[in-house]
Design an enzyme around this catalytic site. Structure first.
Site, PDB file in Angstrom:
ATOM      1  N   GLY A   1      10.081  -0.193  -2.229  1.00 30.49           N
ATOM      2  CA  GLY A   1       9.758   0.489  -3.485  1.00 30.49           C
ATOM      3  C   GLY A   1       8.985   1.767  -3.219  1.00 30.49           C
ATOM      4  N   ALA A   2       9.292   2.381  -2.071  1.00 27.29           N
ATOM      5  CA  ALA A   2       8.486   3.510  -1.580  1.00 27.29           C
ATOM      6  C   ALA A   2       8.517   4.719  -2.500  1.00 27.29           C
ATOM      7  CB  ALA A   2       8.971   3.896  -0.183  1.00 27.29           C
ATOM      8  N   ALA A   3       9.574   4.848  -3.305  1.00 30.55           N
ATOM      9  CA  ALA A   3       9.662   6.020  -4.185  1.00 30.55           C
ATOM     10  C   ALA A   3       9.016   5.763  -5.553  1.00 30.55           C
ATOM     11  CB  ALA A   3      11.122   6.427  -4.375  1.00 30.55           C
TER      12      ALA A   3
ATOM     13  N   GLY B   1       4.032   3.304  -4.534  1.00 29.09           N
ATOM     14  CA  GLY B   1       4.418   3.874  -3.239  1.00 29.09           C
ATOM     15  C   GLY B   1       3.807   5.258  -3.051  1.00 29.09           C
TER      16      GLY B   1
ATOM     17  N   ARG C   1      11.712 -15.010 -19.161  1.00 34.01           N
ATOM     18  CA  ARG C   1      11.045 -15.180 -17.870  1.00 34.01           C
ATOM     19  C   ARG C   1      12.037 -15.607 -16.777  1.00 34.01           C
ATOM     20  NH1 ARG C   1       5.695 -18.582 -16.567  1.00 34.01           N
ATOM     21  NH2 ARG C   1       7.122 -20.315 -16.735  1.00 34.01           N
TER      22      ARG C   1
ATOM     23  N   GLN D   1      15.141  -9.953   1.145  1.00 36.30           N
ATOM     24  CA  GLN D   1      14.086  -9.306   1.930  1.00 36.30           C
ATOM     25  C   GLN D   1      13.379 -10.322   2.830  1.00 36.30           C
ATOM     26  OE1 GLN D   1      11.604  -6.818  -0.592  1.00 36.30           O
ATOM     27  NE2 GLN D   1      13.297  -5.421  -1.006  1.00 36.30           N
TER      28      GLN D   1
ATOM     29  N   GLY E   1       4.767  -6.596  -5.756  1.00 35.81           N
ATOM     30  CA  GLY E   1       5.708  -6.592  -6.888  1.00 35.81           C
ATOM     31  C   GLY E   1       5.612  -7.876  -7.695  1.00 35.81           C
TER      32      GLY E   1
ATOM     33  N   ASP F   1      -7.413  -7.675  -8.919  1.00 35.80           N
ATOM     34  CA  ASP F   1      -8.187  -8.480  -9.874  1.00 35.80           C
ATOM     35  C   ASP F   1      -9.620  -8.666  -9.363  1.00 35.80           C
ATOM     36  OD1 ASP F   1      -5.674  -9.081 -11.354  1.00 35.80           O
ATOM     37  OD2 ASP F   1      -5.200 -10.117  -9.497  1.00 35.80           O
TER      38      ASP F   1
ATOM     39  N   ARG G   1     -11.442  -5.456  -9.823  1.00 39.51           N
ATOM     40  CA  ARG G   1     -11.717  -5.269 -11.259  1.00 39.51           C
ATOM     41  C   ARG G   1     -12.909  -6.123 -11.685  1.00 39.51           C
ATOM     42  NH1 ARG G   1      -5.309  -5.728 -13.006  1.00 39.51           N
ATOM     43  NH2 ARG G   1      -4.887  -3.494 -13.022  1.00 39.51           N
TER      44      ARG G   1
ATOM     45  N   HIS H   1      -1.707 -14.088 -10.196  1.00 37.39           N
ATOM     46  CA  HIS H   1      -1.941 -12.705 -10.645  1.00 37.39           C
ATOM     47  C   HIS H   1      -1.247 -12.553 -11.996  1.00 37.39           C
ATOM     48  CE1 HIS H   1      -2.377  -8.431 -10.976  1.00 37.39           C
ATOM     49  NE2 HIS H   1      -1.066  -8.296 -11.090  1.00 37.39           N
TER      50      HIS H   1
HETATM   51  P1  NAD Z   1       7.912   1.610 -10.037  1.00 36.37           P
HETATM   52  O1  NAD Z   1       8.984   1.187 -10.980  1.00 36.37           O
HETATM   53  O2  NAD Z   1       7.271   2.953 -10.179  1.00 36.37           O
HETATM   54  O3  NAD Z   1       8.507   1.555  -8.561  1.00 36.37           O
HETATM   55  C1  NAD Z   1       9.229   0.469  -8.085  1.00 36.37           C
HETATM   56  C2  NAD Z   1      10.172   1.001  -7.027  1.00 36.37           C
HETATM   57  O4  NAD Z   1      10.817  -0.115  -6.429  1.00 36.37           O
HETATM   58  C3  NAD Z   1      11.255   1.918  -7.589  1.00 36.37           C
HETATM   59  O5  NAD Z   1      11.255   3.151  -6.881  1.00 36.37           O
HETATM   60  C4  NAD Z   1      12.545   1.132  -7.342  1.00 36.37           C
HETATM   61  O6  NAD Z   1      13.649   1.973  -7.027  1.00 36.37           O
HETATM   62  C5  NAD Z   1      12.139   0.276  -6.147  1.00 36.37           C
HETATM   63  N1  NAD Z   1      12.958  -0.914  -5.941  1.00 36.37           N
HETATM   64  C6  NAD Z   1      13.533  -1.712  -6.866  1.00 36.37           C
HETATM   65  N2  NAD Z   1      14.267  -2.665  -6.266  1.00 36.37           N
HETATM   66  C7  NAD Z   1      14.122  -2.479  -4.937  1.00 36.37           C
HETATM   67  C8  NAD Z   1      14.653  -3.128  -3.814  1.00 36.37           C
HETATM   68  N3  NAD Z   1      15.470  -4.171  -3.921  1.00 36.37           N
HETATM   69  N4  NAD Z   1      14.306  -2.669  -2.585  1.00 36.37           N
HETATM   70  C9  NAD Z   1      13.502  -1.597  -2.454  1.00 36.37           C
HETATM   71  N5  NAD Z   1      12.992  -0.924  -3.489  1.00 36.37           N
HETATM   72  C10 NAD Z   1      13.297  -1.359  -4.715  1.00 36.37           C
HETATM   73  O7  NAD Z   1       6.852   0.457 -10.043  1.00 36.37           O
HETATM   74  P2  NAD Z   1       5.354   0.479  -9.505  1.00 36.37           P
HETATM   75  O8  NAD Z   1       4.456   0.968 -10.584  1.00 36.37           O
HETATM   76  O9  NAD Z   1       5.303   1.136  -8.169  1.00 36.37           O
HETATM   77  O10 NAD Z   1       5.052  -1.092  -9.391  1.00 36.37           O
HETATM   78  C11 NAD Z   1       5.748  -1.891  -8.458  1.00 36.37           C
HETATM   79  C12 NAD Z   1       5.475  -3.357  -8.720  1.00 36.37           C
HETATM   80  O11 NAD Z   1       4.107  -3.659  -8.511  1.00 36.37           O
HETATM   81  C13 NAD Z   1       5.774  -3.825 -10.141  1.00 36.37           C
HETATM   82  O12 NAD Z   1       6.392  -5.091 -10.053  1.00 36.37           O
HETATM   83  C14 NAD Z   1       4.398  -3.967 -10.759  1.00 36.37           C
HETATM   84  O13 NAD Z   1       4.400  -4.884 -11.826  1.00 36.37           O
HETATM   85  C15 NAD Z   1       3.633  -4.481  -9.565  1.00 36.37           C
HETATM   86  N6  NAD Z   1       2.169  -4.392  -9.646  1.00 36.37           N
HETATM   87  C16 NAD Z   1       1.463  -5.425  -9.102  1.00 36.37           C
HETATM   88  C17 NAD Z   1       0.083  -5.395  -9.112  1.00 36.37           C
HETATM   89  C18 NAD Z   1      -0.730  -6.508  -8.496  1.00 36.37           C
HETATM   90  O14 NAD Z   1      -1.949  -6.481  -8.643  1.00 36.37           O
HETATM   91  N7  NAD Z   1      -0.161  -7.491  -7.830  1.00 36.37           N
HETATM   92  C19 NAD Z   1      -0.581  -4.306  -9.696  1.00 36.37           C
HETATM   93  C20 NAD Z   1       0.170  -3.256 -10.223  1.00 36.37           C
HETATM   94  C21 NAD Z   1       1.558  -3.310 -10.204  1.00 36.37           C
HETATM   95  C1  LMR Z   2      -1.696  -4.994 -13.015  1.00 37.85           C
HETATM   96  O1  LMR Z   2      -2.419  -5.986 -12.859  1.00 37.85           O
HETATM   97  O2  LMR Z   2      -2.152  -3.861 -13.209  1.00 37.85           O
HETATM   98  C2  LMR Z   2      -0.189  -5.156 -12.989  1.00 37.85           C
HETATM   99  O3  LMR Z   2       0.159  -6.360 -12.373  1.00 37.85           O
HETATM  100  C3  LMR Z   2       0.360  -5.058 -14.380  1.00 37.85           C
HETATM  101  C4  LMR Z   2       1.868  -5.105 -14.380  1.00 37.85           C
HETATM  102  O4  LMR Z   2       2.409  -5.901 -15.186  1.00 37.85           O
HETATM  103  O5  LMR Z   2       2.509  -4.364 -13.613  1.00 37.85           O
END
Ligand code: NAD
Ligand code: LMR
Length: 329
Positions: free
Chosen positions: A12-14, A18, A99, A113, A131, A160, A163, A188
């Site tokens: 998800g580097a882009a 990322g 869900r 993966q 993710g 968390d 926070r 989470h």
């Molecule tokens: P984003 O949509 O900006 O970026 C996600 C990227 O993943 C996109 O560029 C997409 O093309 C890529 N992607 C999708 N499927 C893929 C695959 N199979 N292989 C490689 N890349 C793939 O999202 P974001 O804001 O960067 O957030 C990413 C994830 O992190 C989300 O699921 C979000 O909910 C989660 N998140 C988790 C936490 C946590 O505390 N655990 C906090 C914030 C966000």
């Molecule tokens: C967060 O805790 O900020 C994210 O997990 C929220 C989300 O749903 O991407």
């Protein structure tokens, strides 16, 4: 002495996390100021061009520690020789999605993966799943990697944790650096339980310093647990820089250890401690030494905490059962 570069794969580097993450990895914040890194960026095919743009910017920083960048849409290439894997790319929930649909869509990402990690990663691979739903995505990836020790798959609850520290510091007027031994338990998600009963503020018990159970129940816990949603509401997009920062903290601690007298929170496979069913990827208080984490044992869990830990663990059990039914684990 010239050190061998560490291979760090970011999926998800882009995406927005990322973009906030890669520059800090390349500048030495993930592993240390003397550790060179090779970056492997995994993206879906339509996002490769955007990933190339980010790589151009990384080049333009002339980071002394950055030894190479590879961009690919092939998981086998991305995880080849990986020492650290940050699984950020995931399928977000969209309108009308149940869900089960979300879990199934993420299964399509984390199952292959996990297999690619199993088949290609270095023996010392450490995996952090960011993710969402992070804990259950980690479980899916882990189940597809039977040759990798299960404990190498972790899920991020460090955001968390950070926070909760910040909210506690605001409430008590303490410095963030004075707060130790805070714990996030469970998933989470909004059911997570931030626990201050064993936390310390400048050496004093945090719950005693706060002495306000109503604030704990009605303000602190919901604020921390629903912070992700509040950020989405305010920014119109989910947390990115703070999530990237927490991912850096999680891996940095996993590699370099916790400070004496402190612990952190990590989503890790349960060994049955604190009544959490074995194998569930749940958040626990952990100490880390020599690259290995251990659950802090023998904490007294009061009734207030017990029912909240149990509620979050119940949700994790339901998510596990759902992905089991879908044949993902
Ligand atoms: P984003 O949509 O900006 O970026 C996600 C990227 O993943 C996109 O560029 C997409 O093309 C890529 N992607 C999708 N499927 C893929 C695959 N199979 N292989 C490689 N890349 C793939 O999202 P974001 O804001 O960067 O957030 C990413 C994830 O992190 C989300 O699921 C979000 O909910 C989660 N998140 C988790 C936490 C946590 O505390 N655990 C906090 C914030 C966000
Ligand atoms: C967060 O805790 O900020 C994210 O997990 C929220 C989300 O749903 O991407």
């Amino acid at each position: 002495m010239t050190r061998t570069p560490v291979n760090v794969t970011v999926t998800g580097a882009a995406g927005q996390i990322g973009y906030a993450l890669l520059f800090r990895i390349a500048s030495g914040h993930l592993l240390g100021p003397d550790v060179p890194v090779n970056l492997r960026l995994l993206e879906i095919t339509p996002a490769l061009k955007a990933a190339e743009g980010t790589a151009m910017e990384l080049d333009d920083c002339a980071f002394p520690l950055l030894r190479g960048i590879e961009i690919t849409d092939d998981a086998n290439v991305a995880f080849d020789g990986a020492n650290v894997a940050l699984l950020v790319g995931a399928r977000p929930r969209t309108k009308g999605m149940e869900r089960g649909d979300l879990l199934s869509a993420n299964g399509g990402i984390f199952k292959p993966q996990g297999k690619a990690i199993n088949d290609n990663a270095a023996d010392d691979i450490k995996v952090l799943v960011v993710g969402n739903p992070a804990n259950t995505n980690a479980l899916i990836a882990q189940a597809s990697a039977p040759d990798v020790p299960a404990e190498r798959f972790t899920a991020m609850t460090r955001l968390d944790h950070n926070r909760a520290i910040s909210q506690l510091a605001k409430k008590t007027g303490a410095a963030v650096s004075d707060i130790k031994r805070l714990t996030i338990w469970g998933n989470h998600s909004a059911t997570q339980y931030p626990d201050i009963f064993h936390a310390e503020i400048a050496g004093k018990n945090a719950a005693e310093v706060v002495a306000d159970e109503q604030w704990l129940a009605d303000a602190f816990i919901p604020t921390v647990a629903k912070r992700g949603a509040a950020i989405i509401e305010a920014r119109g997009a989910s947390s990115a820089a703070s999530a990237a920062n927490a991912a850096i903290d999680h891996v940095h601690t996993w590699v370099n250890g916790t400070a004496e007298g402190d612990w952190t929170s990590m989503g890790i496979p349960s060994d049955g401690s604190y009544g959490v069913p074995e194998g569930l990827i749940s958040s626990f208080p952990v100490t880390v030494k020599d690259g290995k984490y251990s659950i802090v044992q023998d904490l007294d869990i009061n009734e207030f905490s017990r029912k909240r830990i149990d509620a979050s663990v119940k949700e994790l059990t339901e998510e596990r059962d759902a992905v089991r039914e879908l044949g993902l684990i």
